[in-house]
Scaffold this active site. Structure first.
Site, short mmCIF file in Angstrom:
data_model
loop_
_atom_site.label_atom_id
_atom_site.label_comp_id
_atom_site.label_asym_id
_atom_site.label_seq_id
_atom_site.Cartn_x
_atom_site.Cartn_y
_atom_site.Cartn_z
N SER A 1 45.07 -22.53 26.51
CA SER A 1 46.95 -21.74 26.33
C SER A 1 47.52 -23.21 27.89
O SER A 1 46.35 -24.00 28.36
CB SER A 1 47.54 -21.01 27.34
OG SER A 1 48.34 -20.80 28.23
N TYR B 1 47.57 -13.45 32.32
CA TYR B 1 47.54 -15.08 31.43
C TYR B 1 46.41 -15.95 31.99
O TYR B 1 45.90 -16.35 30.88
CB TYR B 1 48.83 -14.65 30.51
CG TYR B 1 48.80 -15.17 29.29
CD1 TYR B 1 48.05 -15.18 27.92
CD2 TYR B 1 49.05 -17.05 29.44
CE1 TYR B 1 48.22 -15.46 26.91
CE2 TYR B 1 48.69 -17.13 28.64
CZ TYR B 1 48.49 -16.71 27.03
OH TYR B 1 48.69 -17.66 25.89
P1 NAP Z 1 51.83 -13.15 18.99
O1 NAP Z 1 52.60 -13.82 17.82
O2 NAP Z 1 51.89 -12.00 19.92
O3 NAP Z 1 50.25 -12.63 18.18
C1 NAP Z 1 49.00 -12.11 18.70
C2 NAP Z 1 48.05 -11.98 17.58
O4 NAP Z 1 46.95 -10.74 18.01
C3 NAP Z 1 48.94 -9.85 17.05
O5 NAP Z 1 48.38 -10.24 15.29
C4 NAP Z 1 47.95 -8.73 17.41
O6 NAP Z 1 47.76 -8.25 16.51
C5 NAP Z 1 46.61 -9.59 17.85
N1 NAP Z 1 45.68 -8.53 19.10
C6 NAP Z 1 46.59 -8.56 20.16
N2 NAP Z 1 45.30 -8.14 20.67
C7 NAP Z 1 44.10 -7.71 20.00
C8 NAP Z 1 43.49 -6.60 20.18
N3 NAP Z 1 42.88 -6.05 21.35
N4 NAP Z 1 42.90 -6.72 18.47
C9 NAP Z 1 42.82 -7.42 17.96
N5 NAP Z 1 43.62 -7.86 17.86
C10 NAP Z 1 45.21 -8.05 18.82
O7 NAP Z 1 50.70 -14.41 19.56
P2 NAP Z 1 50.50 -15.96 19.51
O8 NAP Z 1 51.59 -16.22 19.79
O9 NAP Z 1 50.69 -15.95 17.74
O10 NAP Z 1 49.56 -16.09 20.13
C11 NAP Z 1 48.60 -16.44 19.47
C12 NAP Z 1 47.45 -16.84 20.23
O11 NAP Z 1 47.72 -18.11 20.97
C13 NAP Z 1 46.69 -15.50 21.84
O12 NAP Z 1 46.01 -15.72 22.51
C14 NAP Z 1 48.65 -16.67 22.34
O13 NAP Z 1 47.45 -16.45 23.76
C15 NAP Z 1 47.85 -17.56 22.04
N6 NAP Z 1 48.61 -18.39 22.60
C16 NAP Z 1 50.80 -18.56 22.58
C17 NAP Z 1 51.20 -19.68 22.49
C18 NAP Z 1 52.59 -19.38 22.55
O14 NAP Z 1 53.91 -20.05 22.75
N7 NAP Z 1 53.12 -19.08 21.18
C19 NAP Z 1 51.11 -20.58 23.30
C20 NAP Z 1 49.26 -20.94 23.79
C21 NAP Z 1 48.11 -20.64 23.44
P3 NAP Z 1 48.93 -6.52 16.41
O15 NAP Z 1 49.89 -6.47 16.62
O16 NAP Z 1 48.25 -5.57 16.45
O17 NAP Z 1 49.27 -6.67 18.59
C1 GCO Z 2 54.40 -17.36 29.15
C2 GCO Z 2 54.03 -18.68 27.61
C3 GCO Z 2 53.29 -18.78 27.78
C4 GCO Z 2 53.06 -19.57 26.03
C5 GCO Z 2 51.27 -20.39 26.39
C6 GCO Z 2 51.67 -21.58 26.87
O1 GCO Z 2 55.46 -16.37 29.59
O2 GCO Z 2 54.36 -18.86 29.74
O3 GCO Z 2 54.17 -16.92 27.06
O4 GCO Z 2 52.44 -17.98 28.81
O5 GCO Z 2 52.79 -18.18 25.70
O6 GCO Z 2 50.30 -19.84 26.41
O7 GCO Z 2 50.42 -22.07 26.06
#
Ligand code: NAP
Ligand code: GCO
Length: 265
Positions: free
Chosen positions: A146, A159
């Site tokens: 992230s 986080y």
């Molecule tokens: P999301 O839409 O909330 O999807 C997260 C997924 O993780 C969901 O399918 C959720 O399933 C699953 N999950 C959570 N806890 C779990 C557990 N204990 N066991 C199995 N599955 C679990 O999030 P996303 O934005 O796609 O994020 C995916 C990854 O990228 C995460 O690690 C997040 O921190 C990272 N990320 C996101 C962003 C962003 O801007 N969106 C940026 C940087 C990094 P459930 O439906 O069961 O909850």
């Molecule tokens: C927040 C966001 C972030 C992003 C992402 C950034 O509240 O600042 O959710 O943490 O999801 O991880 O890279």
């Protein structure tokens, strides 16, 4: 150069938490490059919905219910994938959550839950797949990090601690298992439009854009939110032989956020 080194034909990929969001897009990209896809999620409802969505994309994905924080469930998951799909060549530790709560108001239970899913689970799942990778003589682990692996911000202490730790777990897996031809790298997405960030993009009562939405677009040289599709090419690269000498690296896919000091007043 042989462009086939970007192909993943015959490889078995496990993408955790890939029922929707970033995980789904990464799985879709790995499948387009030829990989067989296994994924897990936590509920039957999400599993059924996801299998329909994979099928609609023409992907024969193997879906399982498993909580990545539970070592027994993860061991069972990996054993089932080995029996039904094959030994895992590519692991994407994608499952993750965020809780946006000021630190002094956050309960220790909430803090622990975030660290458990975002940091301890990648340890548990990696530990379960590395022996198979060693036996195969190769492996790729991609940890979804992230901006918060590098930066802090109000309300995301757990986080940031977890994603900073995940960056270092990435470097340690590289250090410890690189000699077995295992490459462990991270992808650090910028701000990506998914359910996780939906609350930061909600329209205000007067119809205007959320102040955080405006802040992020101004803070991003690309002047937009990222999409899950923006992560597809980087994921295929890090999963493929094209990146065999890339190890312990975090590839930030952030539209330039980390390079930019911010708009001048
Ligand atoms: P999301 O839409 O909330 O999807 C997260 C997924 O993780 C969901 O399918 C959720 O399933 C699953 N999950 C959570 N806890 C779990 C557990 N204990 N066991 C199995 N599955 C679990 O999030 P996303 O934005 O796609 O994020 C995916 C990854 O990228 C995460 O690690 C997040 O921190 C990272 N990320 C996101 C962003 C962003 O801007 N969106 C940026 C940087 C990094 P459930 O439906 O069961 O909850
Ligand atoms: C927040 C966001 C972030 C992003 C992402 C950034 O509240 O600042 O959710 O943490 O999801 O991880 O890279």
């Amino acid at each position: 150069m042989d462009m086939n080194s970007f192909r993943l034909d015959g490889k078995v990929a496990l993408v955790t938490g890939a029922a929707y969001g970033i995980g789904f897009a990464i799985a879709e990209a790995l499948a387009a490059a030829g990989a067989k896809i296994a994924f897990n999620c936590r509920s039957q409802k999400n599993l059924d919905e996801a299998l329909k969505n994979y099928a609609a994309k023409g992907i024969d994905a193997h879906g399982y219910i498993a909580d990545v924080t539970d070592e027994a469930q993860v061991k069972e998951l990996v054993a089932k994938i080995e029996a039904e799909v094959g030994v895992i060549d590519i692991l994407v530790n994608n499952a993750g959550i965020i809780k946006r709560i000021p630190m002094t108001e956050m309960s220790v239970e909430d803090f622990r839950q975030v660290v458990d899913i975002d940091l301890n689970a990648p340890f548990i799942v990696s530990k379960a797949v590395i022996p198979g990778m060693i036996a195969k003589g190769h492996g790729k682990i991609i940890n979804i990090c992230s901006m918060m692996s590098e930066l802090g911000r109000e309300t995301v202490s757990a986080y940031a601690a977890a994603k900073g730790g995940l960056k270092m777990l990435t470097k340690n897996i590289c250090s410890e298992y690189g000699e077995h031809n295992i490459q462990c790298n991270g992808i650090g997405p910028g701000y990506i439009a998914t359910p996780q960030t939906a609350p930061l993009r909600e329209r205000q009562a007067d119809g205007s854009r959320h102040p955080f939405d405006q802040f992020i677009v101004a803070k991003t040289p690309a002047a937009r939110w990222g999409t899950p599709e923006d992560l597809m090419g980087p994921a295929v690269f890090l999963a493929s032989d094209a990146s065999n000498f890339v190890n312990g690296h975090i590839l930030y896919v952030d539209g330039g956020i980390l390079a930019y000091i911010g708009k001048q007043p």
